[in-house]
Motif scaffolding. Sequence first.
Motif, mmCIF file in Angstrom:
data_model
loop_
_atom_site.group_PDB
_atom_site.id
_atom_site.type_symbol
_atom_site.label_atom_id
_atom_site.label_comp_id
_atom_site.label_asym_id
_atom_site.label_seq_id
_atom_site.Cartn_x
_atom_site.Cartn_y
_atom_site.Cartn_z
ATOM 1 N N LEU A 119 6.182 50.155 100.084
ATOM 2 C CA LEU A 119 4.882 50.644 100.528
ATOM 3 C C LEU A 119 4.363 51.624 99.485
ATOM 4 N N VAL A 132 -0.378 54.152 106.107
ATOM 5 C CA VAL A 132 -1.522 53.511 105.465
ATOM 6 C C VAL A 132 -1.243 53.379 103.972
ATOM 7 N N GLY A 133 -1.315 52.162 103.491
ATOM 8 C CA GLY A 133 -1.080 51.911 102.084
ATOM 9 C C GLY A 133 -1.048 50.424 101.823
ATOM 10 N N GLN A 190 -0.689 60.499 99.600
ATOM 11 C CA GLN A 190 -0.688 61.532 100.626
ATOM 12 C C GLN A 190 -2.093 62.125 100.706
ATOM 13 N N VAL A 204 -0.311 58.040 93.236
ATOM 14 C CA VAL A 204 0.288 56.982 94.043
ATOM 15 C C VAL A 204 1.786 57.234 94.138
ATOM 16 N N LYS A 264 1.519 47.257 101.028
ATOM 17 C CA LYS A 264 2.891 46.767 100.972
ATOM 18 C C LYS A 264 2.960 45.581 100.018
ATOM 19 N N ILE A 283 -6.965 53.039 102.928
ATOM 20 C CA ILE A 283 -7.197 54.327 103.584
ATOM 21 C C ILE A 283 -8.609 54.384 104.162
ATOM 22 N N TRP A 318 5.555 55.943 96.501
ATOM 23 C CA TRP A 318 6.129 54.705 97.007
ATOM 24 C C TRP A 318 7.324 54.993 97.901
ATOM 25 N N ASP A 361 -8.859 52.266 107.303
ATOM 26 C CA ASP A 361 -8.176 52.903 108.425
ATOM 27 C C ASP A 361 -8.973 54.100 108.943
ATOM 28 N N VAL A 388 -4.928 50.939 97.490
ATOM 29 C CA VAL A 388 -4.467 51.939 98.454
ATOM 30 C C VAL A 388 -5.650 52.699 99.046
ATOM 31 N N VAL A 423 6.011 59.733 105.923
ATOM 32 C CA VAL A 423 5.056 58.996 105.109
ATOM 33 C C VAL A 423 3.996 58.345 105.986
ATOM 34 N N TYR A 441 1.461 54.302 98.556
ATOM 35 C CA TYR A 441 0.575 55.119 99.376
ATOM 36 C C TYR A 441 0.154 56.370 98.612
#
Length: 232
Positions: free
Chosen positions: A219, A43-44, A223, A208, A46, A182, A210, A185, A178, A40, A221
Motif C-alpha cells: 500500500l 487510503v492509498g 500521511q 509517499v 495498492k 485521497i 509504503w 475518499d 495516491v 496507517v 500512501y
Amino acid sequence: MLKPLLAVILAGAIATPALAQDEVVVTGSKRGAGEMASQVAGVGVKRRADFAVQRVTIYGDTRDKAMRRAEILATVKNAIDAGTKRGVALAYGDSVIRPLTLVNYATKLSFTEDDDRNDAEQVSFIIKTPLKDGDAFAALDRLSSFIKAVPLSGRAVIEPDGEAGVSIVDPGQYRAQVIAAIAADATASAKQFGEDYAAQVSSLAQPVRWVLTGPTEVLLYIQYDLQIVPKD
C-alpha cells in the motif's frame, strides 16, 4: 558464522520516504506488525511489489587473508554471472538498494570480520527476481535454486541471511495516483454529512510512504490530515 546483517521479513512495516527512482526494500518485524499497520490510513494505492528479494552472505575462512578475500570476491563474480542466466539480479545496500555488477562489486561490498574468529570474513548483498506474475512461491523458488547453483571458489560458501521479502522501484512515481485516491475518499466522506459540509485536506506535501499488506502487495500512501467542515 556472523550474525545476519538484515532480516527482510514478510510483515507489514511503516517505511521512511525514499528519493525519486530509488528501489526500496520493504522491511519490518512480525512482532507488533498489526499495531504498526493500524497507524496507517487505509487510503492509498495498492499494487504488487516489483521484486522478491533475499539477502545473502558469502563467508570465507581460508587462513590467508588475501586468498580468503579473493575466494569470496570470486564467488560474488560467479553469482553475478549465474544471475544473468537465471533471471536473478544482485544489489547492494540496506533499505535502499542499487545494482551490484561486474563493474562495481569489488568496491561496493565491505568485508565484515567474524565475531568469533580472526581468520574468517563475509560480504553481504541482496539477490532479487521480478514478481511479474505475482507468484511469490515461484519467485522464492528461483532465488533458492539460484543460491544452490552459484559456483563456489575455494572455501567460500553462500547462504541466505534472514527471511525473503520484496522491493518496490521508485515509490514516488505513484504520488498522483495516491492523491487522487485521497481526493475521492475525502469527497465521499464529506457527502456523508450532507450538502452543507465540505472536506478539508492538509499536509499533502508529505512524501509517499509504503506498507506491506500481503506477501507481495504494497500500500502506497501519504500521511495527511482530513477535516469535514461546514461550508462558508
